[in-house]
Design an enzyme around this catalytic site. Structure first.
Site, PDB file in Angstrom:
ATOM      1  N   HIS A  56      10.279 -82.537 -71.067  1.00 16.35           N
ATOM      2  CA  HIS A  56       9.810 -81.193 -70.741  1.00 16.35           C
ATOM      3  C   HIS A  56      10.872 -80.415 -69.955  1.00 16.35           C
ATOM      4  CE1 HIS A  56       6.354 -78.632 -68.813  1.00 16.35           C
ATOM      5  NE2 HIS A  56       7.075 -77.943 -69.671  1.00 16.35           N
ATOM      6  N   GLU A  73       4.621 -75.685 -62.992  1.00 13.79           N
ATOM      7  CA  GLU A  73       3.841 -75.565 -64.220  1.00 13.79           C
ATOM      8  C   GLU A  73       2.865 -76.739 -64.346  1.00 13.79           C
ATOM      9  OE1 GLU A  73       4.400 -75.884 -69.078  1.00 13.79           O
ATOM     10  OE2 GLU A  73       6.160 -75.426 -67.841  1.00 13.79           O
ATOM     11  N   GLU A  95      14.810 -75.294 -63.085  1.00 13.33           N
ATOM     12  CA  GLU A  95      13.792 -75.548 -64.091  1.00 13.33           C
ATOM     13  C   GLU A  95      13.001 -76.822 -63.817  1.00 13.33           C
ATOM     14  OE1 GLU A  95      13.044 -73.357 -66.472  1.00 13.33           O
ATOM     15  OE2 GLU A  95      14.598 -72.058 -65.647  1.00 13.33           O
ATOM     16  N   GLU A 151      13.640 -79.556 -72.309  1.00 11.76           N
ATOM     17  CA  GLU A 151      13.293 -78.407 -73.166  1.00 11.76           C
ATOM     18  C   GLU A 151      13.577 -77.089 -72.444  1.00 11.76           C
ATOM     19  OE1 GLU A 151       9.853 -75.592 -73.602  1.00 11.76           O
ATOM     20  OE2 GLU A 151       9.024 -77.610 -73.797  1.00 11.76           O
TER      21      GLU A 151
END
Length: 971
Positions: A104, A205, A180, A107
């Site tokens: 993740h 997230e 990120e 990505e």
């Protein structure tokens, strides 16, 4: 974007039915794309690839061409179809063995710049410079997919170049990993004395993802039903495990998983295959040699007896019955999804078991009244190597768990004994045959998603698409053996020992425990840091984000700054509007208030400060609170204007008591004078006060509460206590702790503007004392580039710090203000849906319809009011109002009639078209160069989100209007 599940079902492929049936047939007649594909022969060599198979799939009006890359072994599937919306995707099998979320985070990080496109976020820049109809990336449990689609050949080549470089040659900078993935950062990045906390886009997230109880249940279901390999971990990342991921591990995962030998390429549409192959070979594959990736997923070892498991989740404050918050499901492991016919059969069987009110499990479970709905992931789930079937209930009492299990067993026994009605089976097959003839504009995207899991495990994607053959075989099996489906139920459900009963119940201390575990993880991380590590953390702290938007501003520079109010004590909130009103009028630095006013007139076009309550586009109960500072000036005066702001921030004057009294009385009088002109607005603000968490703050800042407060202050004989509040507000507001800035100027002015704004930010600095948010529930929401290719953001990424209140419950409230006016102002508000919900568009059109076709007549022409109507705010509040109205009760009755009128659908298509024109005249109104990018800067709205809203407005129909009128939102 992380996908927990994303199950492959026939429904996903069969919901391609938004097009017309004759549309597909007409295209099949010309079919040059299919004809070209049929000319290929097995063994043909094209740009380093060899053709392995050419297969027509007439039921989907396409020709499938399977290829392999000679030197790397990369697999390729091209679906030639006479469709102009062409799609590309590249898919990697990503099988993590821990829950650090490495696929993740990867990505996210590969999209932060690559060798050929080293700029920050090339992916998001392309969103505004491309004609793409779709661009995104997805992390599933065992693969990562990067798809895009476009109708323009040149745009396809450009996007393909960006995607290839991003996936195969990303920069993977450590800074991008910190942003990120996760990082440690001081709560106040400029003050090393403040505590260290976890930050990061993926970290936050996933924290948000696991506040969703359905997501928690689905994740545990997969982890516990398939515990032997990669499905036992969380591919998206467990917030408690993400901080274990290192930058080196991320780079190693990319090296072993993002290799052509582990890749599957997919193209769809009517563009020439040869061009795709040539570009992929030249820009990516020619630079690699074959490896043997160790990414395959072994078969799950079947159990010799069923298992049970119980988990906990957070309580649901919106539950209609607090005693019924338990979820239970019974799940069965099914065969490998690469057995396409068995998967097809079990998919159909699943639909017969759970779909619609005539299905056995609907009758047994839903109609039992034990729960509110099926459990998450009900039905066939084909996104893991072995599929599984799950059925159960949510919203039940804990004591009813065994009863649900008994009902599941009883229903299985009944199906084994009685089977299914022939008409139900035939209806389902008939539905499939009809829907296969339909297509949508996103046909290619649906196909790549449908085949992804099967192909990922070396299944045959072409066989999966040949649904006509599978239908024929299915009918033949039923004909030869009428008990075909009953035997499947007996084999895979009744006699299946690999069976998991999973139950989930709420724990009042669930979130407290999660917070404690995160605090413990943080404590461990901080304890392991050396002094040098801590110094580096302080040095790498992010800068203040500044959005620069190049526009034809005619030599003007427009500056804004938004500063959060999250740390301001609640008792000071009512005084924020007064603080804003007087801040630029009391003097600053060496300037008294007269000299300050003179300098503002000499050097600027005005300097304003105003409180703002900004809604979140996707959640009604989330909002951002802050103060907006705005000013404009001629380019030559920019240094002077920014110096004035520096003085106002650093050295505001709060000692001018006499002048402060004058300003207070002026403000109170202006508010009082404004009521006759804005009475309907005050009524609406008060009516919406209890509908969202932001409503009370809006009333405090701009409602009758503020009018009354200013009246009381103006009447005070001793105003010093109020004046003393201003320096306290200043400490929380006039610093860079939680600030973002925006500049609109010409491209030629930008270097000068950047220099001056950076100087201002250095001068203002940050507060020296740690200040925590007053309300603990803060959600960090990153905003991506949103106002075209003329915009860039310096410093760190813009992150909106939104407030939410998990305990908030909307309630009704009725208020009547007695005012000395001969007329009334009436407002009635309803909580509806957020901006991104498709119903928001329907409600916006409905508001215009109700205004023009009903309320104008009832309230103005019949009732004698000066005006009245309906409107929908960006925050999702639907308001009915009247203005200078001789009536009150009668008007409220008219509002009720207006709703009844809308529910009855008493409007024509011409009425709808006229309403759309009126709405679009506002939606598509020209935006001044000074205001370009403000939707992104203030609300985090990207061009993509706004375009999606426009398309939703276009799609509003009579049925949708009556539907939103009849649901609870407007009634």
């Amino acid at each position: 974007m992380w996908r927990c599940g994303g199950r492959r079902t026939l429904g996903g492929l069969l919901r391609l039915s938004s097009g017309c049936a004759h549309h597909g047939v007409r295209r099949w007649k010309s079919q040059p794309a299919c004809e070209r594909a049929l000319q290929y022969e097995v063994g043909d060599k094209i740009h380093g690839f060899t053709i392995n198979q050419v297969t027509p799939v007439p039921e989907l009006f396409l020709t499938a061409v399977k290829l392999s890359h000679d030197s790397t072994g990369a697999r390729y599937l091209h679906l030639a179809r006479e469709d102009s919306n062409n799609l590309f995707s590249v898919q990697f099998r990503t099988t993590p063995m821990d829950s650090t979320g490495v696929p993740h985070v990867l990505e996210h990080t590969v999209l932060c710049g690559s060798q050929k496109y080293p700029c920050r976020d090339p992916f998001f820049k392309m969103l505004n410079r491309s004609l793409s109809t779709f661009m995104n990336a997805f992390t599933a449990s065992d693969y990562t997919l990067y798809p895009f689609s476009t109708q323009n050949p040149k745009d396809f080549q450009n996007l393909l170049s960006v995607y290839l470089d991003a996936t195969f040659f990303p920069c993977l900078r450590e800074l991008d990993f910190w942003q990120e993935g996760w990082r440690l950062e001081h709560e106040n990045p400029s003050d090393p004395q403040t505590p260290l906390i976890f930050k990061g886009v993926v970290f936050n997230e996933m924290k948000g993802a696991f506040t969703d109880n359905e997501r928690i249940f689905s994740q545990h279901l997969q982890n516990r039903l398939l515990p032997d390999h990669t499905y036992s971990v969380i591919s998206g990342g467990d917030p408690l495990c993400i901080p274990e991921l290192t930058w080196e591990q991320l780079k190693q995962f990319h090296a072993t998983h993002y290799h052509p030998s582990n890749a599957r390429f997919f193209t769809y549409g009517n563009f020439q295959l040869e061009q795709h192959l040539k570009q992929i070979q030249e820009e990516a594959l020619s630079k690699f040699q074959k490896i043997e990736p160790s990414t395959s997923v072994p078969a799950q070892k079947p159990w010799d007896k069923p298992r049970e498991c119980q988990i906990t989740c957070g309580p649901d404050s919106f539950a209609t019955d607090p005693s019924k918050q338990t979820t239970v499901s019974v799940s069965f492991l099914l065969p490998d999804i690469t057995d396409t016919f068995e998967s097809f059969t079990l998919n159909l069987l699943s639909s017969l078991l759970v779909a619609g009110p005539n299905s056995p499990f609907y009758k047994a479970l839903i109609e039992s009244g034990l729960g509110t709905d099926f459990s998450p992931d009900v039905g066939y789930n084909g996104y893991t190597r072995e599929a599984f079937f799950s059925v159960g209930l949510q919203g039940i009492a804990e004591k009813d768990i065994q009863m649900v299990r008994n009902l599941v067993d009883k229903t299985i026994d009944e199906v084994v004994e009685k089977g299914f009605e022939d008409d139900r089976i035939e209806a389902l097959l008939h539905k499939i045959e009809i829907q296969m003839k339909h297509q949508s504009t996103s046909f290619g995207l649906t196909l790549t998603s449908y085949i992804a899991s099967c192909w990922n495990h070396d299944g045959d994607p072409v066989e999966l698409l040949k649904m006509g053959n599978q239908l024929t075989k299915f009918r033949q099996c039923l004909k030869e053996n009428p008990k075909f489906l009953q035997e499947k139920v007996k084999q895979y459900f009744k006699n299946n020992q690999h069976r998991l009963t999973l139950s989930m119940k709420p724990d009042d201390k669930y979130y407290e425990k999660q917070t404690q575990m995160e605090a413990e993880k943080l404590k461990q991380k901080v304890k392991s840091l050396s002094l040098k590590d801590k110094e580096q953390i302080y040095q790498k702290a992010g800068e203040i984000p500044v959005q620069y938007c190049a526009q034809p501003t005619n030599g003007m520079v427009y500056f804004r700054a938004f500063s959060s109010l999250n740390t301001l004590p609640e008792e000071l909130k009512p005084y924020v509007p007064l603080f804003c009103n007087v801040l630029t009028k009391l003097g600053c630095g060496i300037l008294d208030y007269r000299e300050q006013a003179q300098q503002i007139e000499l050097k600027t076009g005005g300097m304003t400060v105003s409180p703002r309550v900004l809604p979140d586009e996707s959640h009604l109960d989330t909002y951002e609170q802050g103060v907006l500072f705005s000013s404009l000036c001629l380019d030559r005066n920019l240094p002077d204007m920014m110096h004035l702001w520096s003085e106002i921030f650093n050295n505001p004057c709060f000692e001018e008591e006499e002048h402060f009294k004058v300003l207070v009385k002026m403000t109170a009088q202006e508010l009082s004078n404004g009521i006759p002109d804005s009475g309907h607005l005050y009524a609406s603000i008060r009516a919406s006060r209890t509908l969202t968490p932001a409503g009370d703050l809006q009333e405090t800042f701009g409602g009758m509460d503020q009018v009354r407060l200013m009246k009381r202050i103006a009447e005070m004989t001793d105003i010093k206590p109020v004046l003393r509040k201003l320096p306290r507000i200043k400490k929380h507001l006039l610093n860079c702790d939680n600030m973002r800035c925006s500049v609109n100027a010409t491209p030629q002015q930008m270097p000068h503007a950047e220099k001056e704004v950076e100087k201002f930010l250095r001068n203002v600095g940050r507060s020296k004392k740690e200040r925590k948010p007053v309300r603990p529930h803060v959600i960090e929401k990153p905003a991506h580039n949103g106002c075209g290719g003329n915009t860039h953001v310096n410093g760190s990424q813009i992150v909106r710090k939104l407030i939410t209140d998990p305990t908030f419950k909307p309630c009704q409230m009725k208020t009547h203000f007695l005012l000395p006016f001969p007329v009334n102002y009436v407002g009635e508000c309803v909580r509806t849906v957020p901006y991104t919900d498709p119903d928001h568009a329907s409600l916006k059109i409905l508001a215009r319809l109700m205004t023009a076709k009903f309320l104008h007549t009832e309230i103005r022409e019949k009732g004698g009011a000066y005006g009245g109507g309906a409107k929908l705010s960006h925050s999702g509040i639907f308001t009915l109002y009247s203005y200078r109205d001789p009536n009150s009760i009668e008007t409220l009755q008219s509002f009720g009639k207006a709703v009844d009128w809308a529910k009855a659908g008493k409007f024509t298509q011409q009425d709808i078209d006229e309403a759309k024109l009126s709405v679009f005249s506002t939606v598509d109104a020209p935006v001044a160069p000074s205001d370009k990018g403000m939707d992104h800067f203030l609300y985090g709205l990207s061009d993509e989100v706004k375009q999606a809203h426009r398309e939703q407005l276009f799609a509003v129909s009579h049925d949708k209007l009556t539907a939103v009128s009849n649901n609870s939102a407007t009634g």
